[in-house]
Design an enzyme around this catalytic site. Structure first.
Site, mmCIF file in Angstrom:
data_model
loop_
_atom_site.group_PDB
_atom_site.id
_atom_site.type_symbol
_atom_site.label_atom_id
_atom_site.label_comp_id
_atom_site.label_asym_id
_atom_site.label_seq_id
_atom_site.Cartn_x
_atom_site.Cartn_y
_atom_site.Cartn_z
ATOM 1 N N LEU A 68 7.838 1.531 -1.786
ATOM 2 C CA LEU A 68 8.375 0.761 -2.910
ATOM 3 C C LEU A 68 7.404 -0.333 -3.353
ATOM 4 O O LEU A 68 7.314 -0.647 -4.546
ATOM 5 C CB LEU A 68 9.727 0.153 -2.519
ATOM 6 C CG LEU A 68 10.787 1.170 -2.077
ATOM 7 C CD1 LEU A 68 12.111 0.475 -1.773
ATOM 8 C CD2 LEU A 68 10.988 2.244 -3.141
ATOM 9 N N ARG A 98 11.952 6.695 9.702
ATOM 10 C CA ARG A 98 12.499 5.828 10.743
ATOM 11 C C ARG A 98 14.017 5.707 10.709
ATOM 12 O O ARG A 98 14.642 5.323 11.692
ATOM 13 C CB ARG A 98 11.881 4.436 10.618
ATOM 14 C CG ARG A 98 10.405 4.427 10.931
ATOM 15 C CD ARG A 98 9.773 3.113 10.590
ATOM 16 N NE ARG A 98 8.377 3.093 10.980
ATOM 17 C CZ ARG A 98 7.383 3.491 10.183
ATOM 18 N NH1 ARG A 98 7.646 3.958 8.974
ATOM 19 N NH2 ARG A 98 6.139 3.434 10.616
ATOM 20 N N TYR A 128 22.826 -4.484 3.274
ATOM 21 C CA TYR A 128 23.447 -4.916 4.545
ATOM 22 C C TYR A 128 22.974 -6.314 4.970
ATOM 23 O O TYR A 128 23.383 -6.809 6.008
ATOM 24 C CB TYR A 128 23.303 -3.873 5.660
ATOM 25 C CG TYR A 128 21.914 -3.456 6.077
ATOM 26 C CD1 TYR A 128 21.022 -4.365 6.635
ATOM 27 C CD2 TYR A 128 21.512 -2.132 5.978
ATOM 28 C CE1 TYR A 128 19.762 -3.977 7.057
ATOM 29 C CE2 TYR A 128 20.250 -1.723 6.379
ATOM 30 C CZ TYR A 128 19.370 -2.660 6.916
ATOM 31 O OH TYR A 128 18.125 -2.267 7.332
ATOM 32 N N GLY A 130 0.790 -1.235 0.000
ATOM 33 C CA GLY A 130 0.000 0.000 0.000
ATOM 34 C C GLY A 130 0.812 1.269 0.000
ATOM 35 O O GLY A 130 0.280 2.360 -0.226
ATOM 36 N N ARG A 139 -1.058 -4.144 7.203
ATOM 37 C CA ARG A 139 -1.947 -4.107 8.375
ATOM 38 C C ARG A 139 -3.054 -3.078 8.221
ATOM 39 O O ARG A 139 -4.132 -3.238 8.788
ATOM 40 C CB ARG A 139 -1.124 -3.787 9.643
ATOM 41 C CG ARG A 139 -0.142 -4.877 10.033
ATOM 42 C CD ARG A 139 0.889 -4.353 11.014
ATOM 43 N NE ARG A 139 1.651 -3.244 10.453
ATOM 44 C CZ ARG A 139 2.575 -2.564 11.103
ATOM 45 N NH1 ARG A 139 2.843 -2.873 12.357
ATOM 46 N NH2 ARG A 139 3.230 -1.592 10.517
ATOM 47 N N LYS A 192 17.098 -9.522 7.502
ATOM 48 C CA LYS A 192 17.298 -9.512 6.043
ATOM 49 C C LYS A 192 18.343 -10.567 5.642
ATOM 50 O O LYS A 192 18.239 -11.167 4.579
ATOM 51 C CB LYS A 192 17.731 -8.127 5.565
ATOM 52 C CG LYS A 192 16.671 -7.026 5.746
ATOM 53 C CD LYS A 192 15.540 -7.140 4.749
ATOM 54 C CE LYS A 192 14.680 -5.884 4.747
ATOM 55 N NZ LYS A 192 13.541 -5.975 3.823
ATOM 56 N N SER A 221 14.827 -3.118 23.641
ATOM 57 C CA SER A 221 14.260 -4.178 24.481
ATOM 58 C C SER A 221 14.248 -5.470 23.662
ATOM 59 O O SER A 221 14.354 -5.431 22.421
ATOM 60 C CB SER A 221 12.824 -3.819 24.886
ATOM 61 O OG SER A 221 11.980 -3.833 23.741
ATOM 62 N N ARG A 257 2.969 -11.462 10.360
ATOM 63 C CA ARG A 257 3.457 -12.245 11.507
ATOM 64 C C ARG A 257 2.501 -13.374 11.871
ATOM 65 O O ARG A 257 2.861 -14.273 12.627
ATOM 66 C CB ARG A 257 3.637 -11.320 12.722
ATOM 67 C CG ARG A 257 4.769 -10.332 12.545
ATOM 68 C CD ARG A 257 4.825 -9.287 13.630
ATOM 69 N NE ARG A 257 3.853 -8.226 13.444
ATOM 70 C CZ ARG A 257 3.862 -7.064 14.082
ATOM 71 N NH1 ARG A 257 4.812 -6.821 14.968
ATOM 72 N NH2 ARG A 257 2.955 -6.150 13.855
ATOM 73 N N PHE A 291 13.939 0.561 12.351
ATOM 74 C CA PHE A 291 14.243 1.895 12.873
ATOM 75 C C PHE A 291 15.682 1.883 13.357
ATOM 76 O O PHE A 291 16.223 0.818 13.655
ATOM 77 C CB PHE A 291 13.284 2.321 14.014
ATOM 78 C CG PHE A 291 13.120 1.298 15.093
ATOM 79 C CD1 PHE A 291 14.090 1.122 16.071
ATOM 80 C CD2 PHE A 291 11.994 0.494 15.138
ATOM 81 C CE1 PHE A 291 13.945 0.166 17.066
ATOM 82 C CE2 PHE A 291 11.837 -0.464 16.132
ATOM 83 C CZ PHE A 291 12.810 -0.628 17.094
#
Ligand code: HXC
Ligand code: NAP
Length: 291
Positions: free
Chosen positions: A26, A206, A154, A23, A46, A169, A112, A74, A104
């Protein structure tokens, strides 16, 4: 700079393609081009309102058919539901584009455990969930198909400050190469694209918040001294999904203007040396002959 459509008009005619995270950004750019090439499109993420707005825009621009489906990658059951709805709407599905991601910047020690696993779950587990559900279907139907995974450069170099994303990734890249071999016998091709910087709202908010966008201007890191055009990525993605790429399997193609190699060569930093200095350096290196 080339930012025109590349493939012939009917290159994806009759194909049904599912794009996760389709949506925005890219995913939206690639989807729009697939539609222009004759594909039926399913876009998922989502936020159903965002998807529906994009689908309406895309249909208006191309006259093609776009199905918008809410799905958190997920959740395996939601992914299976996307497969079922796609088959109901279009009768078959030919390609899966694993594009959804979360990311991010953060020093890793500030994260965390939940922050770390959130990224792993969206990027790695999400791509696994979709690939598994669609792959099982294609194998049981004996249908040739293709999976295209969006990774990053990366994924193979690693990167500080985006460690969960780099881990995830890297995992998606390993899945790409592994399944290319294992599922090749079923006629399922699995490839990946590793984009360099392509400005999108989602990524820039982000990864380059506030003044970082100016201080850490991506185009200065790229040998070609510019960021990517969305159409350039869409051209590559459409080619890899199309039958023109029928013998390409297990490949990861970087499209980054040479960015990752710029950081890799030990002497690449010599770019900063002014022309005048090269004359004296040449004299010195020549006189070293025989010493
Ligand atoms: C530290 C953070 C954080 C931040 C969230 N968390 N943002 N920790 N710094 N900036 C922590 C939260 O406190 C929480 O941990 C955990 O992460 C989950 O956060 P939620 O907000 O509950 O997660 P969720 O709603 O699932 O949102 C996921 C998200 C969000 C990734 C955090 O940003 C998102 O929806 N992103 C989707 C789009 C996206 O990221 N696009 C960019 C892709 S760019 P606790 O412990 O508090 O519960 C990309 C490009 C790569 O991949 C290469 C570019 C060159
Ligand atoms: P983006 O617009 O933020 O795209 C990410 C998409 O993923 C969003 O549409 C988001 O939609 C969806 N998404 C996030 N979490 C999801 C979840 N749990 N379930 C389903 N969908 C989810 O950013 P982008 O820049 O276009 O990124 C697209 C892809 O390119 C990503 O794989 C990214 O890693 C890769 N990439 C981008 C760059 C770049 O420079 N932009 C460089 C290298 C790689 P919802 O929020 O509605 O779920």
């Amino acid at each position: 700079m080339y930012n025109q459509p590349m493939l012939r008009d009917d290159a994806l005619q009759g194909k049904t393609i599912v794009i996760t995270g389709g949506g925005t950004g890219l995913g939206k750019a690639m989807g729009l081009y697939f539609l222009k090439l004759g594909a039926n499109l399913v876009i998922t993420s989502r936020k159903l309102d965002v998807l529906q707005k994009t689908a309406a825009e895309m249909e208006q621009e191309t006259g093609g058919k776009v199905l918008a489906l809410a799905c958190d990658v997920r959740d395996y059951q939601q992914v299976e539901q996307v497969l079922a709805e796609t088959l109901k709407a279009f009768g078959k599905v030919d390609s899966l584009l694993n594009n959804a991601a979360g990311n991010f910047i953060s020093p890793t020690e500030r994260l965390s455990a939940n922050a770390f696993s959130t990224i792993i779950d969206i990027v790695l587990k999400g791509s696994v969930n979709c690939t598994l559900a669609f792959g099982k279907h294609w194998i049981s139907e004996k249908q040739p198909a293709s999976v295209l995974n969006i990774v990053t450069t990366y994924a193979f170099t690693g990167s500080a400050y985006v460690v969960p994303s780099a881990c995830a990734k890297g995992g998606v890249l390993a899945m790409t190469r592994s399944l290319a071999v294992e599922w090749g016998k079923y006629g399922i091709r699995t490839n990946a694209i590793a984009p360099g910087p392509f400005p999108t709202k989602g990524a820039w908010e982000r990864l380059l918040p506030g003044e970082l966008a100016e201080k850490f201007d991506f185009k200065n890191r790229v040998p070609l001294k510019r960021v990517g055009e969305h159409q350039e990525l869409a051209n590559l993605a459409a080619f890899l999904i199309s039958d023109f790429a029928g013998y390409i399997n297990g490949e990861v193609i970087s499209i980054d203007g040479g960015e990752w190699l710029q950081g890799a060569g030990q002497f690449n930093g010599l770019e900063a040396i002014p022309d005048e200095l090269w004359d004296s350096f040449e004299q010195m290196t020549r006189s070293a002959k025989g010493s």
